[in-house]
Design an enzyme around this catalytic site. Structure first.
Site, PDB file in Angstrom:
ATOM      1  N   ASN A  91       0.796  -1.239   0.000  1.00 45.19           N
ATOM      2  CA  ASN A  91       0.000   0.000   0.000  1.00 45.19           C
ATOM      3  C   ASN A  91       0.822   1.281   0.000  1.00 45.19           C
ATOM      4  O   ASN A  91       0.372   2.293  -0.526  1.00 45.19           O
ATOM      5  CB  ASN A  91      -0.920  -0.028   1.235  1.00 45.19           C
ATOM      6  CG  ASN A  91      -1.485   1.341   1.543  1.00 45.19           C
ATOM      7  OD1 ASN A  91      -2.414   1.796   0.881  1.00 45.19           O
ATOM      8  ND2 ASN A  91      -0.918   2.023   2.541  1.00 45.19           N
ATOM      9  N   TYR A 155       3.342  10.105 -11.211  1.00 49.35           N
ATOM     10  CA  TYR A 155       2.434   9.296 -10.383  1.00 49.35           C
ATOM     11  C   TYR A 155       1.610   8.364 -11.271  1.00 49.35           C
ATOM     12  O   TYR A 155       1.496   7.168 -11.000  1.00 49.35           O
ATOM     13  CB  TYR A 155       1.523  10.225  -9.572  1.00 49.35           C
ATOM     14  CG  TYR A 155       0.563   9.497  -8.638  1.00 49.35           C
ATOM     15  CD1 TYR A 155       1.014   8.961  -7.431  1.00 49.35           C
ATOM     16  CD2 TYR A 155      -0.794   9.369  -8.953  1.00 49.35           C
ATOM     17  CE1 TYR A 155       0.152   8.304  -6.565  1.00 49.35           C
ATOM     18  CE2 TYR A 155      -1.668   8.707  -8.092  1.00 49.35           C
ATOM     19  CZ  TYR A 155      -1.187   8.182  -6.890  1.00 49.35           C
ATOM     20  OH  TYR A 155      -2.059   7.527  -6.041  1.00 49.35           O
ATOM     21  N   LYS A 159       1.591   4.245 -11.302  1.00 47.79           N
ATOM     22  CA  LYS A 159       0.417   3.421 -11.003  1.00 47.79           C
ATOM     23  C   LYS A 159       0.050   2.514 -12.189  1.00 47.79           C
ATOM     24  O   LYS A 159      -0.453   1.404 -11.980  1.00 47.79           O
ATOM     25  CB  LYS A 159      -0.761   4.295 -10.571  1.00 47.79           C
ATOM     26  CG  LYS A 159      -0.553   4.972  -9.215  1.00 47.79           C
ATOM     27  CD  LYS A 159      -0.320   3.970  -8.083  1.00 47.79           C
ATOM     28  CE  LYS A 159      -0.270   4.614  -6.707  1.00 47.79           C
ATOM     29  NZ  LYS A 159      -0.072   3.648  -5.615  1.00 47.79           N
TER      30      LYS A 159
HETATM   31  P1  NAI Z   1      -1.151   8.399   3.007  1.00 50.45           P
HETATM   32  O1  NAI Z   1      -0.140   9.427   2.681  1.00 50.45           O
HETATM   33  O2  NAI Z   1      -1.968   8.569   4.239  1.00 50.45           O
HETATM   34  O3  NAI Z   1      -0.501   6.952   3.088  1.00 50.45           O
HETATM   35  C1  NAI Z   1       0.629   6.565   2.385  1.00 50.45           C
HETATM   36  C2  NAI Z   1       1.493   5.785   3.334  1.00 50.45           C
HETATM   37  O4  NAI Z   1       2.647   5.311   2.670  1.00 50.45           O
HETATM   38  C3  NAI Z   1       1.935   6.663   4.488  1.00 50.45           C
HETATM   39  O5  NAI Z   1       1.780   5.965   5.709  1.00 50.45           O
HETATM   40  C4  NAI Z   1       3.384   6.920   4.152  1.00 50.45           C
HETATM   41  O6  NAI Z   1       4.167   7.158   5.285  1.00 50.45           O
HETATM   42  C5  NAI Z   1       3.741   5.607   3.489  1.00 50.45           C
HETATM   43  N1  NAI Z   1       4.970   5.751   2.743  1.00 50.45           N
HETATM   44  C6  NAI Z   1       5.242   6.602   1.739  1.00 50.45           C
HETATM   45  N2  NAI Z   1       6.519   6.483   1.377  1.00 50.45           N
HETATM   46  C7  NAI Z   1       7.070   5.534   2.175  1.00 50.45           C
HETATM   47  C8  NAI Z   1       8.359   4.981   2.301  1.00 50.45           C
HETATM   48  N3  NAI Z   1       9.373   5.383   1.547  1.00 50.45           N
HETATM   49  N4  NAI Z   1       8.553   4.036   3.237  1.00 50.45           N
HETATM   50  C9  NAI Z   1       7.559   3.630   4.038  1.00 50.45           C
HETATM   51  N5  NAI Z   1       6.311   4.124   3.976  1.00 50.45           N
HETATM   52  C10 NAI Z   1       6.084   5.060   3.046  1.00 50.45           C
HETATM   53  O7  NAI Z   1      -2.078   8.281   1.750  1.00 50.45           O
HETATM   54  P2  NAI Z   1      -3.130   7.181   1.265  1.00 50.45           P
HETATM   55  O8  NAI Z   1      -4.095   7.928   0.482  1.00 50.45           O
HETATM   56  O9  NAI Z   1      -3.574   6.347   2.379  1.00 50.45           O
HETATM   57  O10 NAI Z   1      -2.243   6.323   0.247  1.00 50.45           O
HETATM   58  C11 NAI Z   1      -2.134   4.909   0.303  1.00 50.45           C
HETATM   59  C12 NAI Z   1      -2.033   4.351  -1.098  1.00 50.45           C
HETATM   60  O11 NAI Z   1      -3.262   4.625  -1.767  1.00 50.45           O
HETATM   61  C13 NAI Z   1      -0.927   4.979  -1.944  1.00 50.45           C
HETATM   62  O12 NAI Z   1      -0.288   3.958  -2.685  1.00 50.45           O
HETATM   63  C14 NAI Z   1      -1.701   5.915  -2.864  1.00 50.45           C
HETATM   64  O13 NAI Z   1      -1.036   6.122  -4.085  1.00 50.45           O
HETATM   65  C15 NAI Z   1      -2.987   5.140  -3.037  1.00 50.45           C
HETATM   66  N6  NAI Z   1      -4.113   5.947  -3.511  1.00 50.45           N
HETATM   67  C16 NAI Z   1      -4.644   6.955  -2.737  1.00 50.45           C
HETATM   68  C17 NAI Z   1      -5.689   7.711  -3.210  1.00 50.45           C
HETATM   69  C18 NAI Z   1      -6.314   8.825  -2.432  1.00 50.45           C
HETATM   70  O14 NAI Z   1      -7.083   9.617  -3.005  1.00 50.45           O
HETATM   71  N7  NAI Z   1      -6.065   8.952  -1.144  1.00 50.45           N
HETATM   72  C19 NAI Z   1      -6.264   7.460  -4.530  1.00 50.45           C
HETATM   73  C20 NAI Z   1      -5.653   6.374  -5.245  1.00 50.45           C
HETATM   74  C21 NAI Z   1      -4.617   5.666  -4.742  1.00 50.45           C
END
Ligand code: NAI
Length: 257
Positions: A91, A155, A159
């Site tokens: 994720n 991005y 994806k």
């Molecule tokens: P978020 O920013 O709350 O969660 C992303 C998580 O990934 C965070 O906990 C962050 O610390 C972690 N992360 C990022 N880089 C990291 C690294 N180098 N090492 C360890 N952890 C890392 O955002 P969200 O929205 O929960 O994102 C989760 C997934 O969902 C992502 O892959 C995002 O692309 C995808 N997504 C989110 C959407 C949205 O509208 N929120 C829409 C479509 C996909």
């Protein structure tokens, strides 16, 4: 018996947003969670949420997914504690804005390293264990993987790679009884957009605009994605592999007119 009773489930990026929500939900369904993140305090909040939801105590692992040694440690620590892996939820991800006119190779590398390369490495290392358990993988992609949008170039490319990775690995592991799927969320209310550079006002407008950009007339909630992840990870999806499942209020089906 609960759906994931005794199943060892790794969730990356579990310190916030979709990852945190999915971890709590999967634990409430009986899973033994291994939650991975960089921020130890936020990770503990997820662990507390798991206990509050009636789940078993989670193994909390601090790891930067872009560091190869950290990713290796996720597998080692999980096996040391539980001896097996049943479910991998890839994720962790980041979002940045940038078009072909103003992006950079540094931006491309950041997006690809976090959203694709880390997933590639962790999946590679987890595969022998998942074959042993006939386990399953759920990757968190995006509607940006299947549809084109201007201004989020790296991005979107990352994806799209996640979707192709999902389908290819699904074909490779199907003979071994391992299913591999993705969820493709539309706009979900989490921190990701603000982390990606939106200020409060722009974010408020962005969410308002979701009424138009999503057929169901609203942005989505973390729990709606968590439910889809749980479905794909469960035996309820036993004949489903290689799919990219939209969880996007119909956005993937829309054409401006
Ligand atoms: P978020 O920013 O709350 O969660 C992303 C998580 O990934 C965070 O906990 C962050 O610390 C972690 N992360 C990022 N880089 C990291 C690294 N180098 N090492 C360890 N952890 C890392 O955002 P969200 O929205 O929960 O994102 C989760 C997934 O969902 C992502 O892959 C995002 O692309 C995808 N997504 C989110 C959407 C949205 O509208 N929120 C829409 C479509 C996909």
């Amino acid at each position: 018996m609960s759906v994931f009773e005794g199943k060892v489930i790794i969730v990356t990026g579990a310190s916030s947003g979709i990852g945190a929500g999915a971890a709590v939900h999967l634990a409430s369904l009986g899973g033994l969670l291994v939650i991975v993140g960089r921020n130890v305090e936020k990770l503990k909040e997820t662990a507390d949420g798991i206990l509050a939801a009636g789940g078993a105590p989670a193994l909390q692992l601090q790891a930067d997914m872009t560091k190869e040694a950290d990713v290796e440690k996720i597998i080692a620590a999980t096996l040391e504690k539980h001896g097996c892996i049943d479910v991998l939820v890839n994720n962790a991800g980041i979002l940045e804005t940038g078009s072909i006119e103003n992006t950079s190779l540094a931006q491309f590398d950041r997006l690809m390293n976090t959203n694709v390369r880390a997933m590639y490495q962790l999946t590679m290392l987890a595969t022998p264990e998942l074959i042993k358990t006939k386990g399953t993988i759920v990757n968190v992609s995006s509607v940006c993987g299947v549809r084109a949008f201007p201004g989020v170039l790296a991005y979107n490319v990352s994806k799209a790679a996640v979707d192709q990775f999902t389908a290819c690995v699904a074909l490779e592991l199907a003979p071994k009884g391992v299913r591999v799927n993705a969820v493709n969320p539309g706009v979900i209310i989490t921190e990701i957009h603000k982390r990606g550079g939106m200020d409060e006002e722009t974010y408020a407008k962005f969410l308002e605009h979701c009424k138009v950009t999503h057929a169901l007339g609203r942005p989505g909630q973390v729990k709606e994605v968590a439910a889809a992840i749980a479905f794909l990870a469960s035996d309820a999806a036993s004949f489903t592999t290689g799919i990219s499942l939209p969880v996007d209020g119909g956005r993937h089906a829309m054409c401006p007119r």
